[in-house]
Design a protein around this motif. Structure first.
Motif, mmCIF file in Angstrom:
data_model
loop_
_atom_site.group_PDB
_atom_site.id
_atom_site.type_symbol
_atom_site.label_atom_id
_atom_site.label_comp_id
_atom_site.label_asym_id
_atom_site.label_seq_id
_atom_site.Cartn_x
_atom_site.Cartn_y
_atom_site.Cartn_z
ATOM 1 N N GLU A 174 -9.857 -17.309 10.841
ATOM 2 C CA GLU A 174 -11.098 -17.933 11.334
ATOM 3 C C GLU A 174 -12.195 -16.889 11.586
ATOM 4 O O GLU A 174 -13.379 -17.236 11.615
ATOM 5 N N THR A 175 -11.819 -15.611 11.787
ATOM 6 C CA THR A 175 -12.819 -14.610 12.189
ATOM 7 C C THR A 175 -13.933 -14.483 11.148
ATOM 8 O O THR A 175 -15.115 -14.619 11.449
ATOM 9 N N PHE A 176 -13.541 -14.185 9.910
ATOM 10 C CA PHE A 176 -14.555 -13.983 8.852
ATOM 11 C C PHE A 176 -14.263 -14.815 7.606
ATOM 12 O O PHE A 176 -14.946 -14.670 6.595
ATOM 13 N N GLY A 177 -13.193 -15.619 7.630
ATOM 14 C CA GLY A 177 -12.802 -16.369 6.427
ATOM 15 C C GLY A 177 -11.943 -15.506 5.519
ATOM 16 O O GLY A 177 -11.634 -14.350 5.847
ATOM 17 N N PRO A 178 -11.568 -16.051 4.349
ATOM 18 C CA PRO A 178 -10.644 -15.328 3.455
ATOM 19 C C PRO A 178 -11.361 -14.331 2.539
ATOM 20 O O PRO A 178 -12.528 -14.526 2.200
ATOM 21 N N PHE A 179 -10.645 -13.294 2.129
ATOM 22 C CA PHE A 179 -11.223 -12.217 1.301
ATOM 23 C C PHE A 179 -10.529 -12.119 -0.054
ATOM 24 O O PHE A 179 -9.320 -12.328 -0.171
ATOM 25 N N ASP A 180 -11.318 -11.723 -1.064
ATOM 26 C CA ASP A 180 -10.759 -11.463 -2.399
ATOM 27 C C ASP A 180 -10.134 -10.073 -2.450
ATOM 28 O O ASP A 180 -9.180 -9.843 -3.185
ATOM 29 N N VAL A 181 -10.722 -9.146 -1.718
ATOM 30 C CA VAL A 181 -10.231 -7.757 -1.734
ATOM 31 C C VAL A 181 -10.218 -7.235 -0.298
ATOM 32 O O VAL A 181 -11.198 -7.395 0.433
ATOM 33 N N VAL A 182 -9.091 -6.626 0.081
ATOM 34 C CA VAL A 182 -9.033 -5.929 1.367
ATOM 35 C C VAL A 182 -8.776 -4.457 1.089
ATOM 36 O O VAL A 182 -7.820 -4.106 0.388
ATOM 37 N N LEU A 183 -9.642 -3.602 1.632
ATOM 38 C CA LEU A 183 -9.449 -2.152 1.538
ATOM 39 C C LEU A 183 -8.800 -1.691 2.839
ATOM 40 O O LEU A 183 -9.318 -1.977 3.933
ATOM 41 N N PHE A 184 -7.690 -1.002 2.703
ATOM 42 C CA PHE A 184 -6.965 -0.529 3.888
ATOM 43 C C PHE A 184 -6.628 0.938 3.610
ATOM 44 O O PHE A 184 -5.529 1.277 3.168
ATOM 45 N N LEU A 185 -7.640 1.774 3.812
ATOM 46 C CA LEU A 185 -7.596 3.152 3.322
ATOM 47 C C LEU A 185 -7.495 4.110 4.499
ATOM 48 O O LEU A 185 -8.346 4.087 5.405
ATOM 49 N N GLY A 186 -6.458 4.903 4.496
ATOM 50 C CA GLY A 186 -6.317 5.935 5.533
ATOM 51 C C GLY A 186 -6.048 5.380 6.915
ATOM 52 O O GLY A 186 -6.393 6.035 7.913
ATOM 53 N N VAL A 187 -5.455 4.205 7.020
ATOM 54 C CA VAL A 187 -5.233 3.593 8.339
ATOM 55 C C VAL A 187 -3.753 3.300 8.616
ATOM 56 O O VAL A 187 -3.272 3.506 9.736
ATOM 57 N N LEU A 188 -3.022 2.859 7.589
ATOM 58 C CA LEU A 188 -1.649 2.374 7.820
ATOM 59 C C LEU A 188 -0.804 3.396 8.584
ATOM 60 O O LEU A 188 -0.077 3.027 9.515
ATOM 61 N N TYR A 189 -0.883 4.662 8.227
ATOM 62 C CA TYR A 189 -0.006 5.651 8.874
ATOM 63 C C TYR A 189 -0.390 5.915 10.335
ATOM 64 O O TYR A 189 0.362 6.557 11.064
ATOM 65 N N HIS A 190 -1.566 5.391 10.770
ATOM 66 C CA HIS A 190 -1.979 5.542 12.171
ATOM 67 C C HIS A 190 -1.457 4.405 13.052
ATOM 68 O O HIS A 190 -1.648 4.443 14.263
ATOM 69 N N LEU A 191 -0.867 3.378 12.463
ATOM 70 C CA LEU A 191 -0.537 2.180 13.242
ATOM 71 C C LEU A 191 0.815 2.309 13.928
ATOM 72 O O LEU A 191 1.780 2.783 13.335
ATOM 73 N N ARG A 192 0.871 1.824 15.151
ATOM 74 C CA ARG A 192 2.150 1.824 15.873
ATOM 75 C C ARG A 192 2.873 0.488 15.671
ATOM 76 O O ARG A 192 4.064 0.386 15.875
ATOM 77 N N TYR A 193 2.141 -0.556 15.305
ATOM 78 C CA TYR A 193 2.739 -1.899 15.143
ATOM 79 C C TYR A 193 2.465 -2.377 13.715
ATOM 80 O O TYR A 193 1.793 -3.396 13.500
ATOM 81 N N PRO A 194 2.964 -1.656 12.739
ATOM 82 C CA PRO A 194 2.493 -1.863 11.360
ATOM 83 C C PRO A 194 2.841 -3.209 10.739
ATOM 84 O O PRO A 194 2.025 -3.763 9.999
ATOM 85 N N PHE A 195 4.013 -3.762 11.041
ATOM 86 C CA PHE A 195 4.398 -5.014 10.367
ATOM 87 C C PHE A 195 3.457 -6.146 10.776
ATOM 88 O O PHE A 195 3.042 -6.949 9.953
ATOM 89 N N TRP A 196 3.140 -6.178 12.064
ATOM 90 C CA TRP A 196 2.256 -7.239 12.556
ATOM 91 C C TRP A 196 0.859 -7.085 11.947
ATOM 92 O O TRP A 196 0.227 -8.045 11.532
ATOM 93 N N SER A 197 0.391 -5.829 11.869
ATOM 94 C CA SER A 197 -0.945 -5.595 11.287
ATOM 95 C C SER A 197 -0.954 -6.041 9.824
ATOM 96 O O SER A 197 -1.917 -6.669 9.357
ATOM 97 N N LEU A 198 0.114 -5.715 9.091
ATOM 98 C CA LEU A 198 0.152 -6.102 7.666
ATOM 99 C C LEU A 198 0.138 -7.625 7.537
ATOM 100 O O LEU A 198 -0.536 -8.183 6.671
ATOM 101 N N GLN A 199 0.863 -8.307 8.441
ATOM 102 C CA GLN A 199 0.863 -9.777 8.376
ATOM 103 C C GLN A 199 -0.531 -10.328 8.661
ATOM 104 O O GLN A 199 -0.992 -11.272 8.012
ATOM 105 N N ARG A 200 -1.232 -9.707 9.623
ATOM 106 C CA ARG A 200 -2.607 -10.124 9.929
ATOM 107 C C ARG A 200 -3.496 -10.007 8.695
ATOM 108 O O ARG A 200 -4.361 -10.838 8.445
ATOM 109 N N ILE A 201 -3.276 -8.923 7.947
ATOM 110 C CA ILE A 201 -4.093 -8.694 6.746
ATOM 111 C C ILE A 201 -3.771 -9.742 5.682
ATOM 112 O O ILE A 201 -4.664 -10.354 5.095
ATOM 113 N N VAL A 202 -2.476 -9.946 5.445
ATOM 114 C CA VAL A 202 -2.075 -10.922 4.416
ATOM 115 C C VAL A 202 -2.662 -12.303 4.760
ATOM 116 O O VAL A 202 -3.111 -13.035 3.870
ATOM 117 N N ASP A 203 -2.693 -12.621 6.038
ATOM 118 C CA ASP A 203 -3.204 -13.931 6.467
ATOM 119 C C ASP A 203 -4.689 -14.128 6.158
ATOM 120 O O ASP A 203 -5.156 -15.262 6.117
#
Ligand SMILES: C[S@@+](CC[C@H](N)C(=O)[O-])C[C@H]1O[C@@H](n2cnc3c(N)ncnc32)[C@H](O)[C@@H]1O
Length: 272
Positions: free
Chosen positions: A117-146
């Motif tokens: 609901e925040t911004f609607g759905p995206f055709d492309v998500v750039l996730f550059l230089g961030v994943l290795y900084h996350l402490r809760y990565p699985f949840w963040s990835l699910q948020r992105i997929v959603d």
């Protein structure tokens, strides 16, 4: 009489992470240490993004910092670009974007707070230089997929565990005080671990590339990290076993999960 400061004077008042060309020889200038350690990674990312079609795409740039890649997406034909960062570069928003007459929108937001609901759905998500900084990565990835459109693409650049002897295992290397980078870098999937994780969320891997000379010296355990760039597509059918996904998201309630999973596994066996 007060005069408006020139763009060079405005830029000089801020601390920058990205080096962005503002025209007439003016750049946002990061400290030398960043240029020495990260400029070659930007070359790697640019070479990879150059192979991707962003034309007419609705793009979300997560961890956008000073908006280098948001601007790249805009300049390569994206129809709308939204950048989010939980430590927003107000300098980029207030100085760089207006100066370049960019339509990129920047918002202060944590990836973990993203919803469809925040911004609607995206055709492309750039996730550059961030994943290795996350402490809760699985949840963040699910948020992105959603927040991805069916058929949408996720482009990840990250430090990844790259020890060859372990490449057939599904691994997450999660050091804290012994990170191969620095303390905030605590999440290094190996390729199989990341691909398997995202497959379980309904994505397929389209492309993976290594920046091999970015490899770190192996830790005593043998863990070695390198930068990789991976592209995934959201396949419309969703995760392979719905009931398991329900369980992983913690919304299974009174569902008899074991019989659902048994049934799904039997169906899979008879299909293969
Ligand atoms: C290493 S910089 C990468 C910047 C840019 N994406 C690039 O590749 O050049 C990481 C950025 O991600 C942001 N970040 C870290 N964790 C985040 C989170 N949970 N949600 C949103 N942004 C995050 C940081 O504030 C920082 O600006």
């Amino acid at each position: 009489m007060t005069t408006t400061p020139s763009i060079a004077e405005q830029v000089a008042q801020y601390r920058w992470y990205h080096r962005i060309d503002l025209g007439d020889g003016v750049f946002t200038e990061p400290p030398p240490l960043i240029m020495e350690s990260i400029a070659s990674i930007w070359d790697f990312i640019r070479a990879e993004l150059d192979q991707q079609d962003l034309k007419d795409a609705r793009v979300l740039d997560i961890g956008c910092r000073d908006a280098l890649w948001s601007l790249y997406a805009e300049q390569h034909g994206a129809k709308e670009v939204i950048g989010i960062d939980n430590g927003l570069s107000t300098a980029a928003r207030d100085v760089v974007l207006p100066h370049l007459k960019s339509q990129v929108q920047m918002h202060e937001m944590n990836v973990n707070d993203l919803t469809p609901e925040t911004f609607g759905p995206f055709d492309v998500v750039l996730f550059l230089g961030v994943l290795y900084h996350l402490r809760y990565p699985f949840w963040s990835l699910q948020r992105i997929v959603d927040v991805m459109e069916p058929g949408g693409r996720l482009m990840i650049e990250s430090g990844m565990l790259a020890t060859e002897a372990w490449e057939d295992e599904t691994l997450l290397f999660c050091p804290t005080d012994e990170s191969p980078y620095e303390f905030t870098s605590c999440t290094f999937f190996n390729r199989k671990g990341l691909v398997t994780t995202l497959e379980s969320m309904g994505l397929e891997c389209l492309h993976a590339a290594s920046m091999e000379w970015s490899q770190t010296t192996p830790a005593p355990s043998g863990a070695r990290v390198e930068r990789q760039f991976l592209v995934f597509r959201k396949v419309a059918e969703g995760p392979p076993i719905d009931a398991v996904n329900t369980y992983w998201r913690g919304v299974h309630g009174a569902l008899d999960i074991h019989s659902c999973v048994r049934k799904a596994m039997e169906e899979r066996k008879s299909d293969s």
